[in-house]
Motif scaffolding. Structure first.
Motif, PDB file in Angstrom:
ATOM      1  N   SER A  73       4.268   4.881  -9.820  1.00 47.80           N
ATOM      2  CA  SER A  73       3.635   4.460 -11.060  1.00 47.80           C
ATOM      3  C   SER A  73       2.410   5.345 -11.246  1.00 47.80           C
ATOM      4  O   SER A  73       2.130   6.198 -10.398  1.00 47.80           O
ATOM      5  N   ALA A  74       1.704   5.147 -12.324  1.00 47.29           N
ATOM      6  CA  ALA A  74       0.520   5.960 -12.599  1.00 47.29           C
ATOM      7  C   ALA A  74      -0.623   5.067 -13.056  1.00 47.29           C
ATOM      8  O   ALA A  74      -0.407   4.012 -13.642  1.00 47.29           O
ATOM      9  N   VAL A  75      -1.832   5.519 -12.750  1.00 54.26           N
ATOM     10  CA  VAL A  75      -3.050   4.823 -13.154  1.00 54.26           C
ATOM     11  C   VAL A  75      -3.871   5.782 -14.006  1.00 54.26           C
ATOM     12  O   VAL A  75      -3.972   6.976 -13.700  1.00 54.26           O
ATOM     13  N   TYR A  76      -4.446   5.229 -15.061  1.00 53.55           N
ATOM     14  CA  TYR A  76      -5.234   6.009 -16.007  1.00 53.55           C
ATOM     15  C   TYR A  76      -6.601   5.359 -16.179  1.00 53.55           C
ATOM     16  O   TYR A  76      -6.761   4.155 -15.960  1.00 53.55           O
ATOM     17  N   MET A  77      -7.583   6.141 -16.603  1.00 51.38           N
ATOM     18  CA  MET A  77      -8.936   5.614 -16.800  1.00 51.38           C
ATOM     19  C   MET A  77      -9.801   6.678 -17.438  1.00 51.38           C
ATOM     20  O   MET A  77      -9.384   7.822 -17.619  1.00 51.38           O
ATOM     21  N   ARG A  99       0.839   6.071  -0.712  1.00 44.33           N
ATOM     22  CA  ARG A  99      -0.232   7.034  -0.954  1.00 44.33           C
ATOM     23  C   ARG A  99      -0.535   7.106  -2.446  1.00 44.33           C
ATOM     24  O   ARG A  99       0.274   6.718  -3.289  1.00 44.33           O
ATOM     25  N   ALA A 100      -1.724   7.583  -2.732  1.00 41.75           N
ATOM     26  CA  ALA A 100      -2.156   7.801  -4.113  1.00 41.75           C
ATOM     27  C   ALA A 100      -2.665   9.236  -4.199  1.00 41.75           C
ATOM     28  O   ALA A 100      -3.400   9.693  -3.323  1.00 41.75           O
ATOM     29  N   MET A 138      -1.352   9.193  -9.309  1.00 39.91           N
ATOM     30  CA  MET A 138       0.046   8.869  -9.032  1.00 39.91           C
ATOM     31  C   MET A 138       0.106   7.959  -7.814  1.00 39.91           C
ATOM     32  O   MET A 138      -0.441   8.291  -6.761  1.00 39.91           O
ATOM     33  N   LEU A 139       0.731   6.800  -7.982  1.00 36.81           N
ATOM     34  CA  LEU A 139       0.957   5.873  -6.877  1.00 36.81           C
ATOM     35  C   LEU A 139       2.366   6.118  -6.372  1.00 36.81           C
ATOM     36  O   LEU A 139       3.338   5.944  -7.115  1.00 36.81           O
ATOM     37  N   ILE A 140       2.497   6.516  -5.122  1.00 33.85           N
ATOM     38  CA  ILE A 140       3.783   6.912  -4.564  1.00 33.85           C
ATOM     39  C   ILE A 140       4.153   5.957  -3.434  1.00 33.85           C
ATOM     40  O   ILE A 140       3.359   5.739  -2.528  1.00 33.85           O
ATOM     41  N   GLY A 141       5.358   5.399  -3.529  1.00 31.48           N
ATOM     42  CA  GLY A 141       5.821   4.453  -2.521  1.00 31.48           C
ATOM     43  C   GLY A 141       5.233   3.069  -2.749  1.00 31.48           C
ATOM     44  O   GLY A 141       4.651   2.467  -1.849  1.00 31.48           O
ATOM     45  N   LEU A 142       5.408   2.554  -3.966  1.00 31.62           N
ATOM     46  CA  LEU A 142       4.905   1.211  -4.274  1.00 31.62           C
ATOM     47  C   LEU A 142       5.495   0.187  -3.316  1.00 31.62           C
ATOM     48  O   LEU A 142       6.658   0.277  -2.947  1.00 31.62           O
ATOM     49  N   ASN A 143       4.693  -0.812  -2.949  1.00 25.82           N
ATOM     50  CA  ASN A 143       5.215  -1.861  -2.071  1.00 25.82           C
ATOM     51  C   ASN A 143       5.471  -3.166  -2.818  1.00 25.82           C
ATOM     52  O   ASN A 143       5.842  -4.153  -2.205  1.00 25.82           O
TER      53      ASN A 143
END
Length: 171
Positions: A73-77, A99-100, A138-143
């Motif tokens: 997923s992705a985070v924006y700000m 990881r992010a 980028m959020l990689i490997g969401l739990n």
């Protein structure tokens, strides 16, 4: 004539006092503020993140699980530096994903691609917007699944400003 000299002198004093007040109350070091933090909703399923989800091509295989399901997923700000010294975002940490990474979107021929970057400079008295199709986390490997209204907690590490806790709302 003496009246004008007196008025000019008084105006000069007010200008000098105003400048002293401004510089005394504006930090010379970076002063980072985070605004409008949000994350993209994401289900943990076998459907790859589409180009409409992120404004670019689907993630590369390094973003996928062995079953081929996308877990990103992705985070924006908006990151504002109110100080007189630039700072660098050097790391993002979250318990939500393996990881992010700090990414930027670039054109490679006719294809938009996401590329990790080592740091993101926040200029002195400047603003950097992390948005779809540009810089993003980028959020990689969401739990877990990210549903609208959920909160995503991140720790942003800056070279000079240290660590800043951020809560992004999923939408």
């Amino acid at each position: 004539m003496k009246r004008w000299v007196w008025i000019i002198g008084l105006a000069t004093v007010f200008i000098v006092l105003g400048l002293i007040y401004y510089f005394k109350n504006t930090p010379s070091h970076p002063l980072i503020r985070i605004e409008e933090a949000w994350a993209r909703a994401r289900a943990l399923d076998t459907t790859p993140m589409s180009s409409m989800d992120h404004g670019m091509e689907t993630p590369t295989p390094s973003h996928e699980t062995s079953a081929g399901s996308t877990t990103t997923s992705a985070v924006y700000m908006v990151i504002r530096n109110l100080g007189h010294t630039p700072d660098n975002l050097v790391e993002v940490v979250t318990d939500l994903a393996n990881r992010a990474e700090i990414h930027q979107t670039v054109m490679s021929g006719d294809v938009m691609q996401m590329q990790p970057i080592n740091h993101l400079e926040i200029p002195a008295q400047g603003t950097v917007r992390l948005a779809p199709g540009g810089y993003h986390i980028m959020l990689i490997g969401l739990n877990r699944t990210l549903n609208p209204g959920d909160q995503v907690r991140l720790r942003l590490r800056f070279e000079k400003s240290g660590e800043i806790e951020v809560t992004a709302i999923v939408r």
